[in-house]
Design a protein around this motif. Structure first.
Motif, PDB file in Angstrom:
ATOM      1  N   GLU A  21     -19.552   9.851  29.697  1.00  5.52           N
ATOM      2  CA  GLU A  21     -19.847  11.252  29.394  1.00  5.52           C
ATOM      3  C   GLU A  21     -20.005  12.093  30.664  1.00  5.52           C
ATOM      4  O   GLU A  21     -20.460  11.600  31.703  1.00  5.52           O
ATOM      5  N   LEU A  22     -19.654  13.361  30.542  1.00  3.22           N
ATOM      6  CA  LEU A  22     -19.976  14.355  31.554  1.00  3.22           C
ATOM      7  C   LEU A  22     -21.427  14.771  31.357  1.00  3.22           C
ATOM      8  O   LEU A  22     -21.836  15.142  30.247  1.00  3.22           O
ATOM      9  N   ALA A  23     -22.222  14.712  32.428  1.00  3.85           N
ATOM     10  CA  ALA A  23     -23.625  15.114  32.378  1.00  3.85           C
ATOM     11  C   ALA A  23     -23.800  16.439  33.109  1.00  3.85           C
ATOM     12  O   ALA A  23     -23.295  16.618  34.222  1.00  3.85           O
ATOM     13  N   VAL A  24     -24.523  17.348  32.483  1.00  3.57           N
ATOM     14  CA  VAL A  24     -24.835  18.651  33.060  1.00  3.57           C
ATOM     15  C   VAL A  24     -26.257  18.593  33.613  1.00  3.57           C
ATOM     16  O   VAL A  24     -27.194  18.262  32.883  1.00  3.57           O
ATOM     17  N   VAL A  25     -26.418  18.923  34.887  1.00  3.81           N
ATOM     18  CA  VAL A  25     -27.734  18.907  35.527  1.00  3.81           C
ATOM     19  C   VAL A  25     -28.256  20.341  35.605  1.00  3.81           C
ATOM     20  O   VAL A  25     -27.620  21.217  36.202  1.00  3.81           O
ATOM     21  N   ILE A  26     -29.414  20.558  35.010  1.00  2.13           N
ATOM     22  CA  ILE A  26     -30.012  21.892  34.978  1.00  2.13           C
ATOM     23  C   ILE A  26     -30.708  22.177  36.307  1.00  2.13           C
ATOM     24  O   ILE A  26     -31.411  21.317  36.858  1.00  2.13           O
ATOM     25  N   GLY A  27     -30.518  23.397  36.811  1.00  2.00           N
ATOM     26  CA  GLY A  27     -31.037  23.746  38.123  1.00  2.00           C
ATOM     27  C   GLY A  27     -32.247  24.658  38.133  1.00  2.00           C
ATOM     28  O   GLY A  27     -32.894  24.810  39.163  1.00  2.00           O
ATOM     29  N   ARG A  28     -32.577  25.248  36.970  1.00  2.00           N
ATOM     30  CA  ARG A  28     -33.728  26.156  36.941  1.00  2.00           C
ATOM     31  C   ARG A  28     -34.355  26.146  35.554  1.00  2.00           C
ATOM     32  O   ARG A  28     -33.706  25.798  34.568  1.00  2.00           O
ATOM     33  N   LEU A  29     -35.619  26.516  35.490  1.00  2.00           N
ATOM     34  CA  LEU A  29     -36.299  26.629  34.211  1.00  2.00           C
ATOM     35  C   LEU A  29     -35.591  27.676  33.362  1.00  2.00           C
ATOM     36  O   LEU A  29     -35.292  28.775  33.846  1.00  2.00           O
ATOM     37  N   CYS A  30     -35.325  27.341  32.102  1.00  2.00           N
ATOM     38  CA  CYS A  30     -34.583  28.298  31.280  1.00  2.00           C
ATOM     39  C   CYS A  30     -34.836  28.064  29.792  1.00  2.00           C
ATOM     40  O   CYS A  30     -35.132  26.954  29.360  1.00  2.00           O
ATOM     41  N   ARG A  31     -34.727  29.121  29.029  1.00  2.00           N
ATOM     42  CA  ARG A  31     -34.739  29.057  27.571  1.00  2.00           C
ATOM     43  C   ARG A  31     -34.018  30.292  27.041  1.00  2.00           C
ATOM     44  O   ARG A  31     -33.867  31.298  27.747  1.00  2.00           O
ATOM     45  N   ASP A  32     -33.543  30.212  25.805  1.00  3.22           N
ATOM     46  CA  ASP A  32     -32.804  31.322  25.177  1.00  3.22           C
ATOM     47  C   ASP A  32     -31.726  31.865  26.110  1.00  3.22           C
ATOM     48  O   ASP A  32     -31.612  33.079  26.335  1.00  3.22           O
ATOM     49  N   VAL A  33     -30.917  30.970  26.644  1.00  4.10           N
ATOM     50  CA  VAL A  33     -29.891  31.359  27.604  1.00  4.10           C
ATOM     51  C   VAL A  33     -28.700  31.971  26.867  1.00  4.10           C
ATOM     52  O   VAL A  33     -28.114  31.327  25.991  1.00  4.10           O
ATOM     53  N   PRO A  34     -28.299  33.207  27.185  1.00  3.17           N
ATOM     54  CA  PRO A  34     -27.095  33.769  26.581  1.00  3.17           C
ATOM     55  C   PRO A  34     -25.849  33.094  27.137  1.00  3.17           C
ATOM     56  O   PRO A  34     -25.855  32.594  28.267  1.00  3.17           O
ATOM     57  N   ARG A  35     -24.795  33.069  26.356  1.00  2.24           N
ATOM     58  CA  ARG A  35     -23.608  32.322  26.743  1.00  2.24           C
ATOM     59  C   ARG A  35     -23.059  32.785  28.096  1.00  2.24           C
ATOM     60  O   ARG A  35     -22.627  31.963  28.911  1.00  2.24           O
ATOM     61  N   GLU A  36     -23.082  34.072  28.348  1.00  3.52           N
ATOM     62  CA  GLU A  36     -22.503  34.585  29.595  1.00  3.52           C
ATOM     63  C   GLU A  36     -23.336  34.215  30.819  1.00  3.52           C
ATOM     64  O   GLU A  36     -22.874  34.357  31.951  1.00  3.52           O
ATOM     65  N   ARG A  37     -24.568  33.707  30.607  1.00  3.69           N
ATOM     66  CA  ARG A  37     -25.414  33.302  31.733  1.00  3.69           C
ATOM     67  C   ARG A  37     -25.563  31.791  31.821  1.00  3.69           C
ATOM     68  O   ARG A  37     -26.322  31.296  32.656  1.00  3.69           O
ATOM     69  N   ALA A  38     -24.842  31.054  30.985  1.00  5.87           N
ATOM     70  CA  ALA A  38     -25.039  29.606  30.920  1.00  5.87           C
ATOM     71  C   ALA A  38     -24.760  28.930  32.260  1.00  5.87           C
ATOM     72  O   ALA A  38     -25.499  28.030  32.685  1.00  5.87           O
ATOM     73  N   ARG A  39     -23.702  29.325  32.949  1.00  7.16           N
ATOM     74  CA  ARG A  39     -23.366  28.683  34.228  1.00  7.16           C
ATOM     75  C   ARG A  39     -24.454  28.931  35.282  1.00  7.16           C
ATOM     76  O   ARG A  39     -24.602  28.135  36.215  1.00  7.16           O
ATOM     77  N   ASP A  40     -25.226  30.006  35.115  1.00  6.87           N
ATOM     78  CA  ASP A  40     -26.247  30.334  36.118  1.00  6.87           C
ATOM     79  C   ASP A  40     -27.389  29.325  36.147  1.00  6.87           C
ATOM     80  O   ASP A  40     -28.106  29.234  37.151  1.00  6.87           O
TER      81      ASP A  40
END
Length: 260
Positions: A116-135
């Motif tokens: 599997e491809l694993a995505v590593v989160i870099g900052r505290l986040c919740r309710d992320v809108p799709r256009e800000r997901a990469r951030d």
């Protein structure tokens, strides 16, 4: 940029993996000051990669995994693609790194590999809108969602089947400069190809999954999202060497051993 977590002479830290032009391209680790989840500086201390032990690239508070996100994998197990993403947790104690042994659990006689491809989160986040997901993403790494298939069938829920010790190899490092939309993903066992797919075959994209997960929970730096596995999953046995290779990242390799 490739960021590895490592141990050398009893010290644990992070460093940037790059080729040493003075040594014919031999990979070296440029040790950083601090950690990669905030602004950091390079220390100027460079160590040959061969001289360090690579550790799991992160120590997540939680691993959120997504089931049946590749149509052919869902079909091979006789399942339909769900209308909404099916998620489950793997505990932090399931994580091991590149080169670490994977102990075959006593509760199972049918453990399967799942590249599997694993995505590593870099900052505290919740309710992320799709256009800000990469951030909110630090980068990506390879994962193997090891699954006790017989336990999964027998118990009907996945906590023990997916969460046993050593069931989540991650590594070898985090690649921060990567577009995850269409990457080749492969799993081999003892050098024989078992799985081969592309992330473009995922039913839900990385952005979709971040939106879905953060609608219900807060993600912390170092948390990981596993994005599902392509078709071709199959059994592992004690003595097998299993490797997950993802285009643009590298190869995560582990050997299956008997549990003490």
């Amino acid at each position: 940029m490739r960021i590895a977590r490592f141990s050398i002479d009893g010290t644990v830290g992070f460093g940037v993996v790059e080729a040493d032009r003075d040594q014919g391209g031999e990979p070296v680790l440029d040790i950083i000051k601090g950690h990669p989840f905030a602004a950091f500086e390079r220390s100027g201390r460079r160590v040959p990669l061969s001289k360090v032990r690579l550790l799991p690239p992160v120590l997540p508070s939680k691993i959120v995994a997504v089931a049946r996100n590749y149509r052919e994998h869902a079909a091979e197990l006789g399942n339909a693609v769900p209308d909404v993403p099916v998620t489950f947790f793997k505990p932090s104690t399931s994580v091991v790194g590149h080169g670490d042994p994977v102990a075959y659990p006593r509760i199972s006689s049918d453990v399967h590999h799942e590249a599997e491809l694993a995505v590593v989160i870099g900052r505290l986040c919740r309710d992320v809108p799709r256009e800000r997901a990469r951030d909110v993403i630090l980068g990506y790494t390879c994962a193997n969602d090891l699954t006790a298939r017989d336990v999964q069938r027998r118990e009907g829920q996945w906590a023990r089947a997916k969460g046993f010790d050593h069931s989540c190899p991650l590594g070898p490092w985090i690649e921060t400069d990567l577009d995850p939309a269409d990457l080749a993903i492969m799993c081999t066992v003892n050098g024989e190809q078992r799985q081969l797919g592309r992330t473009s075959e995922m039913v839900r994209t990385v952005e979709d999954l971040i939106v879905h997960v953060t609608e219900s929970m807060t993600l912390l730096p170092q948390d990981v999202i596993l994005t599902g596995t392509p078709a071709g999953v199959g059994p592992l046995h004690v003595g097998d060497e299993v490797a997950v290779t993802i285009e643009g990242i590298g190869t995560l390799t582990n050997k299956v051993v008997k549990r003490d």
